[in-house]
Design an enzyme around this catalytic site. Structure first.
Site, PDB file in Angstrom:
ATOM      1  N   LYS A 173      -0.418  -5.500 -14.217  1.00 13.43           N
ATOM      2  CA  LYS A 173       0.334  -4.261 -14.003  1.00 13.43           C
ATOM      3  C   LYS A 173       0.635  -4.153 -12.509  1.00 13.43           C
ATOM      4  O   LYS A 173      -0.197  -3.725 -11.720  1.00 13.43           O
ATOM      5  CB  LYS A 173      -0.519  -3.084 -14.484  1.00 13.43           C
ATOM      6  CG  LYS A 173       0.189  -1.785 -14.784  1.00 13.43           C
ATOM      7  CD  LYS A 173       1.123  -1.244 -13.759  1.00 13.43           C
ATOM      8  CE  LYS A 173       0.644  -0.085 -12.958  1.00 13.43           C
ATOM      9  NZ  LYS A 173       1.645   0.261 -11.909  1.00 13.43           N
ATOM     10  N   GLU A 248     -10.424  -2.845  -4.449  1.00  9.02           N
ATOM     11  CA  GLU A 248     -10.071  -3.248  -3.083  1.00  9.02           C
ATOM     12  C   GLU A 248      -9.192  -2.132  -2.534  1.00  9.02           C
ATOM     13  O   GLU A 248      -8.051  -1.969  -2.966  1.00  9.02           O
ATOM     14  CB  GLU A 248      -9.284  -4.570  -3.165  1.00  9.02           C
ATOM     15  CG  GLU A 248      -9.319  -5.366  -1.915  1.00  9.02           C
ATOM     16  CD  GLU A 248     -10.735  -5.629  -1.479  1.00  9.02           C
ATOM     17  OE1 GLU A 248     -11.105  -5.093  -0.421  1.00  9.02           O
ATOM     18  OE2 GLU A 248     -11.473  -6.340  -2.186  1.00  9.02           O
ATOM     19  N   CYS A 282      -4.140  -3.835   4.136  1.00 12.88           N
ATOM     20  CA  CYS A 282      -5.479  -3.237   4.095  1.00 12.88           C
ATOM     21  C   CYS A 282      -6.254  -3.663   5.320  1.00 12.88           C
ATOM     22  O   CYS A 282      -7.142  -2.961   5.786  1.00 12.88           O
ATOM     23  CB  CYS A 282      -6.264  -3.721   2.882  1.00 12.88           C
ATOM     24  SG  CYS A 282      -5.366  -3.627   1.381  1.00 12.88           S
ATOM     25  N   GLU A 383      -7.042   6.294   6.774  1.00  9.30           N
ATOM     26  CA  GLU A 383      -6.090   5.181   6.700  1.00  9.30           C
ATOM     27  C   GLU A 383      -4.663   5.732   6.721  1.00  9.30           C
ATOM     28  O   GLU A 383      -4.317   6.598   5.918  1.00  9.30           O
ATOM     29  CB  GLU A 383      -6.312   4.367   5.429  1.00  9.30           C
ATOM     30  CG  GLU A 383      -5.437   3.129   5.402  1.00  9.30           C
ATOM     31  CD  GLU A 383      -5.682   2.235   4.197  1.00  9.30           C
ATOM     32  OE1 GLU A 383      -5.692   2.754   3.073  1.00  9.30           O
ATOM     33  OE2 GLU A 383      -5.859   1.022   4.398  1.00  9.30           O
TER      34      GLU A 383
END
Ligand code: UN1
Length: 493
Positions: A173, A248, A282, A383
């Site tokens: 997906k 993650e 990331c 973030e």
């Protein structure tokens, strides 16, 4: 425009909703693809197809599965250029980086192809005579791979290659902003000979089908790369279903620059790590933790280099920085810049959208640098996932390590120093999953474990042999060839 469909049980099929969504080029605003929009009915169909294929795939010898992965690597090499072009058009990263994204998938296909002749178990002695002991790795079953748009080829490959070599089947997906590339990737897998039902593609927004993928009883494990918010909710739901989930998620990665560092080298590493991929990794560097004696010179050098960075369409080879993924993300980045200013950080450069000429058609944000940031400010803790860098000043190595470790994330970190004692202190005391010495925070290689501590993940690792641990169950085998009843812990005492 051709409608991109689901791929279930070896057939391209429209979703049961009949609805569609579009994927846009963030550099130009043009539509790159029209996508079918699935719901839980389609998830169920994919789960049935993947389960059926699992029966034969798990009995296909692992070296034979490895040969298919080898062919995937070869097919990716053959299509590298066209995949990279499409990747740049759909998510914006510059072409050289898009080629790197495909290369990372090639590397991971070849790496796990070899693993097909290993997948080592263990043998160990028994405490009883005439008894043998061994461990084997079994596949888990059907794995849902829910992936991010920022590495739309590499991240799916990171998840699919270890899952497949271990004998699992996959429901893939992709993020909607990377779904056109995902479809092209699946076509490459088909060309390489992946059997029907072994990899299934399902398109649609996560908020429509994410939950169905996690709760469907026909799906055994979930591997997710994406936002901390989504991943955390997913893990809560998965644990209620007793399912294994690998997450993650975010990062707030720092580069430490000591007073003895080679500053020009550090500047190159910082620019590449903070503004490469427009800060949308990331692993991107979003904090610099600099020793007070190196601060002024470092800031001056950074501003000079930032001024040289060229924004534009990633297909243009003179461009350094592409667009951010979409206008929602553009707004979110700008909101953080406003927060930084309000918190008292000093904006040195950037801090606004870039709209001159052709840039007005896309989602471009100027590379941004804040100085006088304190470790507890929101721009130093949260973030941002864009080209925004915060510089924090410290007095000592010990303080730099403390500041580095003190965020809710723990993916990657880096230190620039010429002092061997600083290097080994950092290796011992930095608590991220990945650490670089005299190199930036990005650029992990596929044969080492990838992942982070604290809120970055939930203890699992991607790629390297460590990934096999997630995609397999240990099975312990005892073979008693004594011909008598032998009772462990009792008869031998
Ligand atoms: C990511 O941003 O999710 O280490 C992956 C790196 C790349 C992978 C990044 N090899 O920056």
């Amino acid at each position: 425009m051709e409608l991109l469909k689901n791929y279930i049980g070896g057939e391209w099929v429209e979703s049961s909703t009949g609805e569609t969504t579009e994927s846009y080029n963030p550099a130009t605003g043009e539509v790159v693809g029209l996508l079918t929009r699935s719901n839980e009915v389609d998830v169920q169909k994919a789960a049935v197809a993947a389960r059926a294929a699992f029966k034969t795939w798990r009995h296909t010898p692992a070296p034979v599965r490895g040969e298919i992965l080898m062919k995937i690597g070869q097919a990716l090499e053959k299509h590298k250029d066209e995949l990279a072009q499409l990747l740049t058009r759909e998510m914006g990263k510059v072409l050289a980086e898009a080629r790197g994204d495909v290369q990372e998938a090639i590397d991971v296909a070849y790496y796990f192809a070899g693993e097909g002749r290993r997948l080592f178990g263990q043998t160990m002695p028994s405490e009883l005579t005439n008894k043998a002991c061994m461990t084997l790795r079994d596949p888990i079953g059907v794995v849902a791979a829910i992936t991010a748009w920022n590495f739309p080829i590499a991240i799916p490959a990171w998840k699919m290659m270890p899952a497949l070599i271990a004998g699992n089947t996959v429901i893939f997906k992709p993020a909607s902003d990377g779904a056109v590339v995902a479809t092209a990737l699946v076509k490459v897998l088909i060309e390489a000979g992946v059997p029907s039902g072994v990899v299934n593609l399902i398109l649609g927004p996560g908020n429509l089908i994410g939950d169905a993928l996690v709760t469907n009883p026909g799906i055994d494990a979930i591997t997710f790369t994406g936002s901390t918010e989504t991943g955390t909710k997913m893990a809560a739901t998965a644990s209620l279903c007793n399912k294994r989930v690998s997450l993650e998620m975010g990062g707030k990665n720092a580069i430490i620059v000591m007073d003895d560092a080679d500053l020009d080298l550090a500047v190159d590493g910082i620019i590449w790590s903070a503004y490469g991929t427009t800060g949308q990794r990331c692993t991107a560097c979003s904090r610099v933790i600099v020793h007070k004696d190196a601060k002024e010179e470092l800031l001056n050098k950074l501003v000079v280099k930032i001024k040289e960075l060229k924004l534009g369409n990633g297909l243009d080879s003179k461009v350094d920085i592409g667009p951010v993924i979409n206008s929602t993300q553009l707004d979110s980045i700008h909101k953080y810049v406003e927060i930084g200013k309000a918190e008292g950080a000093r904006l040195l450069i950037g801090g606004e959208r870039a709209t001159e000429g052709e840039l007005a058609k896309g989602s471009f944000y100027r590379p941004t640098l804040f100085a006088d940031v304190t470790p507890d400010m929101r721009i130093a803790q949260e973030e941002i996932f864009g080209p925004v860098l915060s510089v924090i000043t410290i007095d000592s190595l010990a303080e730099s390590i403390e500041v580095n470790n003190n965020t809710r994330f723990g993916l990657s970190a880096s230190i620039y120093t010429q002092n061997i004692n600083n290097v080994y202190t950092a290796i011992r005391d930095i608590t991220t999953g990945i650490l670089y010495i005299n190199a930036g925070t990005i650029g992990a290689e596929v044969h080492l474990p990838f992942g982070g501590t604290r809120g970055t993940g939930n203890g699992h690792r991607e790629v390297g042999t460590a990934a096999i641990d997630f995609y397999t169950e240990w099975k312990s085998i005892y073979v008693d060839f004594s011909g008598t009843l032998q009772r462990a812990q009792i008869d031998n005492r």
